[in-house]
Design an enzyme around this catalytic site. Structure first.
Site, mmCIF file in Angstrom:
data_model
loop_
_atom_site.group_PDB
_atom_site.id
_atom_site.type_symbol
_atom_site.label_atom_id
_atom_site.label_comp_id
_atom_site.label_asym_id
_atom_site.label_seq_id
_atom_site.Cartn_x
_atom_site.Cartn_y
_atom_site.Cartn_z
ATOM 1 N N SER A 43 47.452 65.478 25.211
ATOM 2 C CA SER A 43 47.323 66.787 25.850
ATOM 3 C C SER A 43 45.860 67.131 26.048
ATOM 4 O O SER A 43 44.993 66.649 25.330
ATOM 5 C CB SER A 43 47.982 67.872 25.019
ATOM 6 N N LYS B 53 55.148 65.940 22.133
ATOM 7 C CA LYS B 53 54.375 66.311 23.324
ATOM 8 C C LYS B 53 55.238 67.123 24.292
ATOM 9 O O LYS B 53 54.781 68.097 24.890
ATOM 10 C CB LYS B 53 53.827 65.054 24.021
HETATM 11 P P1 NBP Z 1 48.897 59.357 37.883
HETATM 12 O O1 NBP Z 1 50.060 59.875 37.140
HETATM 13 O O2 NBP Z 1 48.550 59.966 39.196
HETATM 14 O O3 NBP Z 1 49.097 57.777 38.106
HETATM 15 C C1 NBP Z 1 48.172 57.022 38.858
HETATM 16 C C2 NBP Z 1 47.946 55.685 38.196
HETATM 17 O O4 NBP Z 1 49.177 54.957 38.085
HETATM 18 C C3 NBP Z 1 47.016 54.828 39.030
HETATM 19 O O5 NBP Z 1 46.187 54.103 38.165
HETATM 20 C C4 NBP Z 1 47.985 53.920 39.766
HETATM 21 O O6 NBP Z 1 47.410 52.712 40.175
HETATM 22 C C5 NBP Z 1 48.981 53.653 38.679
HETATM 23 N N1 NBP Z 1 50.250 53.080 39.136
HETATM 24 C C6 NBP Z 1 51.265 53.609 39.841
HETATM 25 BR BR1 NBP Z 1 51.284 55.302 40.499
HETATM 26 N N2 NBP Z 1 52.277 52.784 40.042
HETATM 27 C C7 NBP Z 1 51.909 51.630 39.453
HETATM 28 C C8 NBP Z 1 52.533 50.366 39.334
HETATM 29 N N3 NBP Z 1 53.754 50.147 39.811
HETATM 30 N N4 NBP Z 1 51.856 49.395 38.669
HETATM 31 C C9 NBP Z 1 50.635 49.615 38.173
HETATM 32 N N5 NBP Z 1 49.988 50.807 38.263
HETATM 33 C C10 NBP Z 1 50.623 51.799 38.893
HETATM 34 O O7 NBP Z 1 47.577 59.377 36.958
HETATM 35 P P2 NBP Z 1 47.047 60.499 35.953
HETATM 36 O O8 NBP Z 1 47.088 61.849 36.561
HETATM 37 O O9 NBP Z 1 45.735 59.953 35.473
HETATM 38 O O10 NBP Z 1 48.080 60.476 34.751
HETATM 39 C C11 NBP Z 1 48.360 59.322 33.991
HETATM 40 C C12 NBP Z 1 49.446 59.650 33.003
HETATM 41 O O11 NBP Z 1 48.983 60.664 32.121
HETATM 42 C C13 NBP Z 1 50.718 60.193 33.621
HETATM 43 O O12 NBP Z 1 51.821 59.724 32.923
HETATM 44 C C14 NBP Z 1 50.590 61.683 33.443
HETATM 45 O O13 NBP Z 1 51.849 62.328 33.395
HETATM 46 C C15 NBP Z 1 49.870 61.749 32.118
HETATM 47 N N6 NBP Z 1 49.118 62.956 31.872
HETATM 48 C C16 NBP Z 1 48.388 63.532 32.853
HETATM 49 C C17 NBP Z 1 47.640 64.672 32.611
HETATM 50 C C18 NBP Z 1 46.818 65.301 33.672
HETATM 51 O O14 NBP Z 1 46.234 66.372 33.404
HETATM 52 N N7 NBP Z 1 46.703 64.708 34.860
HETATM 53 C C19 NBP Z 1 47.644 65.229 31.334
HETATM 54 C C20 NBP Z 1 48.356 64.607 30.320
HETATM 55 C C21 NBP Z 1 49.092 63.478 30.611
HETATM 56 P P3 NBP Z 1 46.736 52.610 41.635
HETATM 57 O O15 NBP Z 1 45.345 53.144 41.477
HETATM 58 O O16 NBP Z 1 46.735 51.156 41.925
HETATM 59 O O17 NBP Z 1 47.563 53.407 42.578
#
Ligand code: NBP
Length: 477
Positions: A128, A183
């Site tokens: 988080s 979480k």
């Molecule tokens: P995203 O949730 O937007 O995911 C993007 C990433 O996933 C990129 O690195 C993308 O690679 C990769 N990806 C996807 Br989409 N499909 C894939 C596949 N089939 N194989 C390999 N890689 C793949 O990123 P984020 O916002 O950084 O969040 C990451 C995680 O953390 C999520 O589960 C999210 O729920 C969680 N989270 C996010 C936050 C927040 O504030 N954003 C907070 C807490 C937790 P690519 O670059 O090649 O497209």
């Protein structure tokens, strides 16, 4: 060079987490499906620490010291499974895959089981704090084997947020899905907190007649007291922000339809399955849902409401104090409900979660960090078998002190036609728990009448049924 940890998935979260590890002195292998992201990370931030850029999965795995620690930060759901399937064949028994995404705990349980069969530790870690937290110190909720935590714990403690007393905001929550479950409930509580704050804002605006800037000041004052928390702090920031284009308060130019990604909904769905009344969290999810029904709302604009009336200046100030009491009491109730759900999940899945430790790791880094979590921790540390937070003397006394104002605020809200589902649900929960007799007795009578569902008696053991269609005598069921 061999890296102590690897991060695959370098969008905002993964990239900042990798930088956090590197800034703390670890050598970090970095990898992303789209290679340009990996290159960009090293180009932009390479000077922050030791990164090993890997283009292929094989290179990535080869860069890691053994046992390997591989953090996956990709989109939750299918992408996570795809990444696990890609890497698992390249790993060896004893290696660890850490999923830091927002996975559903049931998926985490499944993945943990499948990987355990191959000798790989799967750590479902709730993280988080958003992107800022990932970079400067998040609250981390890891689940998985004790063995994996022994290896990972010190690293996670290093990169995590620290509470005011210096304690790291990470603990071994429990086996398999325990971390992602906690979480999930964290996010549910976050929904409830935000809804309660929203209701307080609307009352101060529509009933007391304050401007957003004035309300920002009120929240700033509240933030110096027992409501001291990240969400109250940022609420003041958002409310005092003025839109550059129009010169209007920012909050007045934003479309009033709240969105959601699903963790709040999961919290409620799972609570329904576990039979835990998380009414405040449910109302928060429903309130977002209602806000999004634009057509329904447009079609309802002519529905009758109470005649508007305004408070005098002195009445408004007194009312604001009451709203603070209502907000605090309702907040205690939503945490009570959230902790009940964690206790129920822990019981159902045999996780043995330490509730005091959970309160402790939410004190820093995460969205719901708040001064009063210190006291929740103290309550559970003093009595780990506390049936409910409301059974804690200190909280019970505070609610006793707040309740007159809490009720008054609810009455005023109803009189003015301001919807306060969060405050109302919290108060109803409180009154429901403390009522010596509930109409559930009548419910049982009705159920026995139409369905012969039987009932228990207050004065005798056993199950009974009344012959409603006959002479209404009672028989033992
Ligand atoms: P995203 O949730 O937007 O995911 C993007 C990433 O996933 C990129 O690195 C993308 O690679 C990769 N990806 C996807 Br989409 N499909 C894939 C596949 N089939 N194989 C390999 N890689 C793949 O990123 P984020 O916002 O950084 O969040 C990451 C995680 O953390 C999520 O589960 C999210 O729920 C969680 N989270 C996010 C936050 C927040 O504030 N954003 C907070 C807490 C937790 P690519 O670059 O090649 O497209």
């Amino acid at each position: 060079t061999s890296a102590q940890i690897g991060v695959t998935g370098l969008a905002v979260m993964g990239r900042n987490l990798a930088r956090n590890f590197a800034r703390n002195g670890y050598t970090v292998a970095v990898h992303n499906r789209t290679v340009s992201r990996t290159k960009a990370l090293v180009e932009e931030f390479g000077q922050e620490g030791d990164f090993v850029a890997a283009e292929t999965a094989e290179e990535f795995v080869a860069a890691l010291e053994r046992p390997r620690r591989l953090v996956v930060m990709v989109k939750a759901g299918e992408p996570t499974d795809a990444v696990i399937q890609e890497f698992a064949p390249l790993l060896e028994p004893g290696d660890m895959i850490i999923d830091g995404g927002n996975a559903h705990f049931a998926d985490t349980r499944r993945r943990e089981r499948e990987l355990r069969e191959r000798g790989i530790h799967f750590v479902g870690a709730g993280i988080s704090g958003g992107e800022e937290g990932a970079l400067h110190g998040p609250s981390i909720m890891p689940g998985g084997s004790v063995e994996s935590y022994e290896s990972l714990g010190p690293m996670l403690e290093k990169i995590s947020a620290k509470a005011a007393d210096g304690a790291p905001c990470v603990t071994h929550v429990g086996p398999d899905g325990a971390g992602h479950f906690v979480k999930m409930v964290h996010n549910g509580i976050e929904y409830a907190d935000m809804q309660l704050i929203g209701e307080a804002y609307q009352l101060l605006r529509d009933v007391a007649g304050y401007s957003p800037a004035q309300i920002a000041d009120i929240f700033r004052t509240w933030n110096t007291g027992r409501l001291d928390s990240y969400l109250i702090e940022i609420t003041a920031e958002v409310l005092s922000h003025v839109d550059a284009d129009t010169g209007k308060p920012f909050v007045d130019v934003v479309v009033d339809q709240a969105e959601q990604k699903g963790t709040g909904r999961w919290t409620v769905q799972i609570a329904l399955d576990l039979g835990v009344p998380v009414s405040g969290i449910a109302e928060a999810v429903f309130a977002r849902s209602l806000s999004g029904h634009a057509a329904l709302r447009a079609a309802s604009g002519d529905l009758a409401g109470p005649r508007p009336s305004a408070l005098s200046e002195s009445e408004a100030a007194a009312f604001a104090d009451r709203v603070e009491q209502a907000l605090y009491a309702s907040k205690i109730v939503s945490y009570t409900q959230g902790f009940h759900e964690i206790a129920a999940g822990s019981e159902e899945y045999g996780w043995d979660i330490d509730l005091g430790a959970v309160a402790s790791i939410w004190r820093g880094g995460c969205i719901i960090r708040a001064a009063f979590l210190d006291r929740i921790r103290a309550a559970y540390d003093a009595r780990p078998d506390l049936p409910s937070l409301l059974s804690d003397e200190t909280f019970a006394r505070e609610i006793a002190d707040a309740q007159d104002d809490w009720r008054e605020v609810q009455i005023t809200a109803v009189r003015h036609g301001v919807p306060t589902p969060g405050f109302a649900a919290a108060l109803a929960y409180y009154d429901g728990l403390r009522s010596p007799r509930l109409p559930a007795a009548l419910t049982q009578g009705q159920r026995d009448f139409f369905g012969a569902h039987t009932y228990r008696r207050v004065d005798r053991e056993g199950a009974f049924h009344t012959l409603w269609g006959g002479d209404r005598s009672e028989v033992t069921a």
